[in-house]
Write a protein that holds these residues in place. Structure first.
Motif, short mmCIF file in Angstrom:
data_model
loop_
_atom_site.label_atom_id
_atom_site.label_comp_id
_atom_site.label_asym_id
_atom_site.label_seq_id
_atom_site.Cartn_x
_atom_site.Cartn_y
_atom_site.Cartn_z
N ASP A 2 0.84 -1.18 0.00
CA ASP A 2 0.00 0.00 0.00
C ASP A 2 0.88 1.25 0.00
O ASP A 2 1.43 1.64 1.03
CB ASP A 2 -0.90 -0.04 1.24
CG ASP A 2 -1.89 1.10 1.28
OD1 ASP A 2 -1.65 2.15 0.64
OD2 ASP A 2 -2.91 0.95 1.95
N LYS A 3 1.02 1.86 -1.17
CA LYS A 3 1.91 3.01 -1.32
C LYS A 3 1.45 4.21 -0.50
O LYS A 3 2.27 4.94 0.07
CB LYS A 3 2.01 3.41 -2.79
CG LYS A 3 2.65 2.37 -3.67
CD LYS A 3 2.56 2.82 -5.13
CE LYS A 3 2.81 1.69 -6.08
NZ LYS A 3 1.72 0.73 -6.15
N ILE A 4 0.15 4.45 -0.45
CA ILE A 4 -0.37 5.61 0.26
C ILE A 4 -0.10 5.48 1.76
O ILE A 4 0.47 6.38 2.38
CB ILE A 4 -1.86 5.82 -0.03
CG1 ILE A 4 -2.05 6.19 -1.51
CG2 ILE A 4 -2.46 6.89 0.88
CD1 ILE A 4 -3.50 6.22 -1.96
N ALA A 6 2.00 3.57 3.27
CA ALA A 6 3.45 3.52 3.50
C ALA A 6 4.03 4.93 3.53
O ALA A 6 4.86 5.25 4.40
CB ALA A 6 4.13 2.67 2.44
N ASN A 7 3.60 5.79 2.62
CA ASN A 7 4.10 7.16 2.60
C ASN A 7 3.65 7.93 3.84
O ASN A 7 4.42 8.68 4.42
CB ASN A 7 3.63 7.89 1.34
CG ASN A 7 4.53 7.63 0.17
OD1 ASN A 7 5.74 7.67 0.29
ND2 ASN A 7 3.94 7.34 -0.98
N SER A 17 10.41 12.83 2.20
CA SER A 17 9.82 12.30 0.97
C SER A 17 9.61 13.44 -0.01
O SER A 17 9.57 14.61 0.39
CB SER A 17 8.50 11.58 1.25
OG SER A 17 7.53 12.49 1.73
N TRP A 20 3.90 15.17 -2.43
CA TRP A 20 2.84 14.37 -3.04
C TRP A 20 1.51 14.82 -2.46
O TRP A 20 1.47 15.73 -1.63
CB TRP A 20 3.10 12.87 -2.80
CG TRP A 20 3.00 12.41 -1.38
CD1 TRP A 20 3.82 12.77 -0.34
CD2 TRP A 20 2.02 11.55 -0.84
NE1 TRP A 20 3.42 12.17 0.81
CE2 TRP A 20 2.31 11.41 0.55
CE3 TRP A 20 0.93 10.86 -1.35
CZ2 TRP A 20 1.54 10.62 1.39
CZ3 TRP A 20 0.19 10.06 -0.50
CH2 TRP A 20 0.49 9.94 0.85
N THR A 51 -5.66 10.68 -1.04
CA THR A 51 -6.01 10.19 -2.37
C THR A 51 -6.51 11.30 -3.28
O THR A 51 -7.01 12.33 -2.83
CB THR A 51 -7.08 9.09 -2.30
OG1 THR A 51 -8.28 9.63 -1.77
CG2 THR A 51 -6.62 7.92 -1.45
N LYS A 72 0.95 8.51 -10.37
CA LYS A 72 1.23 7.10 -10.10
C LYS A 72 -0.01 6.49 -9.50
O LYS A 72 -0.54 6.97 -8.50
CB LYS A 72 2.41 6.98 -9.13
CG LYS A 72 2.75 5.58 -8.70
CD LYS A 72 3.49 4.84 -9.79
CE LYS A 72 4.00 3.52 -9.28
NZ LYS A 72 3.43 2.40 -9.97
N SER A 74 -2.20 4.11 -7.28
CA SER A 74 -1.91 3.53 -5.98
C SER A 74 -2.21 2.04 -5.94
O SER A 74 -1.79 1.34 -5.03
CB SER A 74 -2.69 4.23 -4.88
OG SER A 74 -4.07 4.02 -5.05
N GLU A 75 -2.94 1.54 -6.93
CA GLU A 75 -3.24 0.11 -6.98
C GLU A 75 -3.53 -0.30 -8.41
O GLU A 75 -3.77 0.55 -9.27
CB GLU A 75 -4.42 -0.22 -6.08
CG GLU A 75 -5.68 0.55 -6.42
CD GLU A 75 -6.78 0.31 -5.41
OE1 GLU A 75 -7.84 -0.15 -5.85
OE2 GLU A 75 -6.58 0.55 -4.23
N GLY A 79 2.20 -3.05 -12.12
CA GLY A 79 3.53 -2.46 -12.37
C GLY A 79 3.78 -2.13 -13.81
O GLY A 79 4.89 -1.88 -14.23
#
Length: 80
Positions: A2-4, A6-7, A17, A20, A51, A72, A74-75, A79
């Motif tokens: 989960d990029k969001i 995690a950030n 960071s 964003w 988001t 980018k 988020s899900e 890739g």
């Protein structure tokens, strides 16, 4: 992963960071901060603040961050 979330957790820990959509909306309009609950998830309200779901939201975030910007997902996408 989960990029969001995690950030947000990285920001909470003070890890630098790049700007964003989650760089704003936190205390004193600074970076969003959050903690994991007993289930290992981030508070939904904090998550949603990070988001961007519409073109207008994307433009507002880009104007606040500054150009150039990179989008980018988020899900999804695998890739690709």
């Amino acid at each position: 992963g989960d990029k969001i979330a995690a950030n947000i957790l990285a920001q909470t820990a003070g890890v630098p960071s790049i700007p964003w959509s989650g760089s704003f909306g936190g205390p004193n309009d600074g970076p969003l901060v959050g903690e994991l609950d007993d289930k290992g998830t981030l508070d939904a309200e904090v998550f949603e603040k990070a988001t961007v779901k519409t073109v207008d939201e994307a433009l507002a975030a880009a104007n606040r961050i500054g150009y150039p910007v990179m989008l980018k997902a988020s899900e999804g996408g695998g890739g690709k």
